[in-house]
Design a protein around this motif. Sequence first.
Motif, PDB file in Angstrom:
ATOM      1  N   UNK A  39      37.647  59.709  35.425  1.00 49.81           N
ATOM      2  CA  UNK A  39      36.837  59.191  36.522  1.00 49.81           C
ATOM      3  C   UNK A  39      37.544  58.102  37.324  1.00 49.81           C
ATOM      4  N   UNK A  40      38.219  57.108  36.683  1.00 49.56           N
ATOM      5  CA  UNK A  40      38.899  56.088  37.482  1.00 49.56           C
ATOM      6  C   UNK A  40      39.913  56.661  38.471  1.00 49.56           C
ATOM      7  N   UNK A  41      40.628  57.726  38.057  1.00 48.20           N
ATOM      8  CA  UNK A  41      41.626  58.317  38.954  1.00 48.20           C
ATOM      9  C   UNK A  41      40.962  58.889  40.208  1.00 48.20           C
ATOM     10  N   UNK A  85      47.626  58.203  40.874  1.00 50.00           N
ATOM     11  CA  UNK A  85      48.686  59.109  40.413  1.00 50.00           C
ATOM     12  C   UNK A  85      48.532  59.530  38.955  1.00 50.00           C
ATOM     13  N   UNK A  86      47.613  58.931  38.227  1.00 51.60           N
ATOM     14  CA  UNK A  86      47.449  59.303  36.829  1.00 51.60           C
ATOM     15  C   UNK A  86      46.389  58.474  36.143  1.00 51.60           C
ATOM     16  N   UNK A  87      46.117  58.816  34.897  1.00 48.54           N
ATOM     17  CA  UNK A  87      45.135  58.073  34.104  1.00 48.54           C
ATOM     18  C   UNK A  87      45.840  56.898  33.446  1.00 48.54           C
ATOM     19  N   UNK A  88      45.644  55.719  33.995  1.00 47.01           N
ATOM     20  CA  UNK A  88      46.375  54.533  33.567  1.00 47.01           C
ATOM     21  C   UNK A  88      45.418  53.362  33.382  1.00 47.01           C
ATOM     22  N   UNK A  89      45.901  52.353  32.663  1.00 42.88           N
ATOM     23  CA  UNK A  89      45.185  51.079  32.528  1.00 42.88           C
ATOM     24  C   UNK A  89      46.162  49.960  32.851  1.00 42.88           C
ATOM     25  N   UNK A  90      45.622  48.803  33.168  1.00 42.70           N
ATOM     26  CA  UNK A  90      46.462  47.708  33.650  1.00 42.70           C
ATOM     27  C   UNK A  90      46.475  46.527  32.682  1.00 42.70           C
ATOM     28  N   UNK A  91      47.568  45.809  32.728  1.00 45.07           N
ATOM     29  CA  UNK A  91      47.685  44.522  32.047  1.00 45.07           C
ATOM     30  C   UNK A  91      47.437  43.470  33.124  1.00 45.07           C
ATOM     31  N   UNK A  92      46.320  42.781  33.031  1.00 43.47           N
ATOM     32  CA  UNK A  92      45.890  41.880  34.098  1.00 43.47           C
ATOM     33  C   UNK A  92      45.737  40.457  33.572  1.00 43.47           C
ATOM     34  N   UNK A 106      37.850  46.429  36.612  1.00 45.37           N
ATOM     35  CA  UNK A 106      38.969  46.304  35.674  1.00 45.37           C
ATOM     36  C   UNK A 106      38.519  46.593  34.249  1.00 45.37           C
ATOM     37  N   UNK A 107      37.345  46.087  33.890  1.00 42.65           N
ATOM     38  CA  UNK A 107      36.810  46.358  32.559  1.00 42.65           C
ATOM     39  C   UNK A 107      36.540  47.841  32.359  1.00 42.65           C
ATOM     40  N   UNK A 108      36.011  48.490  33.384  1.00 47.86           N
ATOM     41  CA  UNK A 108      35.701  49.909  33.280  1.00 47.86           C
ATOM     42  C   UNK A 108      36.956  50.774  33.228  1.00 47.86           C
ATOM     43  N   UNK A 109      38.086  50.212  33.669  1.00 46.07           N
ATOM     44  CA  UNK A 109      39.351  50.941  33.572  1.00 46.07           C
ATOM     45  C   UNK A 109      40.118  50.528  32.308  1.00 46.07           C
ATOM     46  N   UNK A 110      39.452  49.788  31.454  1.00 48.35           N
ATOM     47  CA  UNK A 110      39.985  49.411  30.139  1.00 48.35           C
ATOM     48  C   UNK A 110      41.270  48.584  30.254  1.00 48.35           C
ATOM     49  N   UNK A 111      41.256  47.627  31.181  1.00 56.18           N
ATOM     50  CA  UNK A 111      42.407  46.738  31.335  1.00 56.18           C
ATOM     51  C   UNK A 111      42.541  45.832  30.114  1.00 56.18           C
ATOM     52  N   UNK A 112      43.761  45.401  29.864  1.00 53.76           N
ATOM     53  CA  UNK A 112      44.025  44.374  28.856  1.00 53.76           C
ATOM     54  C   UNK A 112      44.255  43.063  29.603  1.00 53.76           C
ATOM     55  N   UNK A 137      47.551  55.413  25.560  1.00 51.44           N
ATOM     56  CA  UNK A 137      47.209  54.884  26.874  1.00 51.44           C
ATOM     57  C   UNK A 137      48.473  54.489  27.634  1.00 51.44           C
ATOM     58  N   UNK A 138      48.555  54.886  28.888  1.00 53.94           N
ATOM     59  CA  UNK A 138      49.649  54.467  29.759  1.00 53.94           C
ATOM     60  C   UNK A 138      49.263  53.117  30.363  1.00 53.94           C
ATOM     61  N   UNK A 139      50.057  52.090  30.073  1.00 52.91           N
ATOM     62  CA  UNK A 139      49.757  50.738  30.531  1.00 52.91           C
ATOM     63  C   UNK A 139      50.701  50.345  31.661  1.00 52.91           C
ATOM     64  N   UNK A 140      50.161  49.636  32.656  1.00 59.38           N
ATOM     65  CA  UNK A 140      50.953  49.167  33.792  1.00 59.38           C
ATOM     66  C   UNK A 140      51.123  47.664  33.699  1.00 59.38           C
TER      67      UNK A 140
END
Length: 267
Positions: A39-41, A85-92, A106-112, A137-140
């Motif tokens: 869904x986030x993508x 571009x893909x199913x990713x999560x962020x380091x914020x 950000x929480x709904x995209x499972x950010x760290x 999980x692919x982390x950015x």
Amino acid sequence: MINRLRIALVLLGMATLMLALVPIQYILLKIGAGRASAIPRYFHRIMAWLLGFRIHVHGAMTKDRPLLLVSNHISWTDIILLSTVGDISFIAKTEVRDWPLFGTLSLLQRSVFVERDRRGKTGEQASQIAERLVAGDVMVLFAEGTTSDGNRVLPFKTSLFGAASAAIRETGAETVAVQPVAIVYTKLHGIPMGRFHRPVASWPGDVELMPHLKGILREGAIDVDIRFGEPVVIAKGTDRKQLARTMEDRVRAMLLTSLMGRGMDER
């Protein structure tokens, strides 16, 4: 008048999109299905379209896992664009969690969320990221630690590169792929931006969010390059500082390629 009408319609579209998809994502996370949710993508693809971005992708995200993406950082819109571009999560940074609306997204995209200025917590935070990497999980990681003006790449901070090594050391993974990504805002209404107009897209920390959002909505036609570089596969004992320098050099080279108008192949 037309400009105001367009802004109103875009804001209405954004609100409708959020009301439609945010509750679904929330429920999926609550029942434990959020990890596999795309869904986030799709949410961000529609958001990018509403905001008027035209995205040109060069290269591709590697299929290797675990995967840490390392990117430059220019604006809050980077999150929207990279998410297409893909199913990713962020380091914020931790402050993002408290931002109106964007904190919830950000929480709904499972950010760290990390505290970059507290060195005593670096190991703990790297371990948390490592667990997510090994879980698939692919982390950015925005390695500059702040936003730039979009004309250059700032020096990469090395501390959180230890997450890749921690994934090997603490979880038993044999290798981790670390891939450089460059995001570059290139054109405004089809015309190369140049240094003078790039502030339309870039978001320095001292600029208020809402005025910047209104500026994006007023323009409504911004081209952006997303470039994926060659990944580095690291193993036990890899030097995080050398890894950070390698990623910084590769991201800077890709940014310069886009700024100079080379390699305009599009996927």
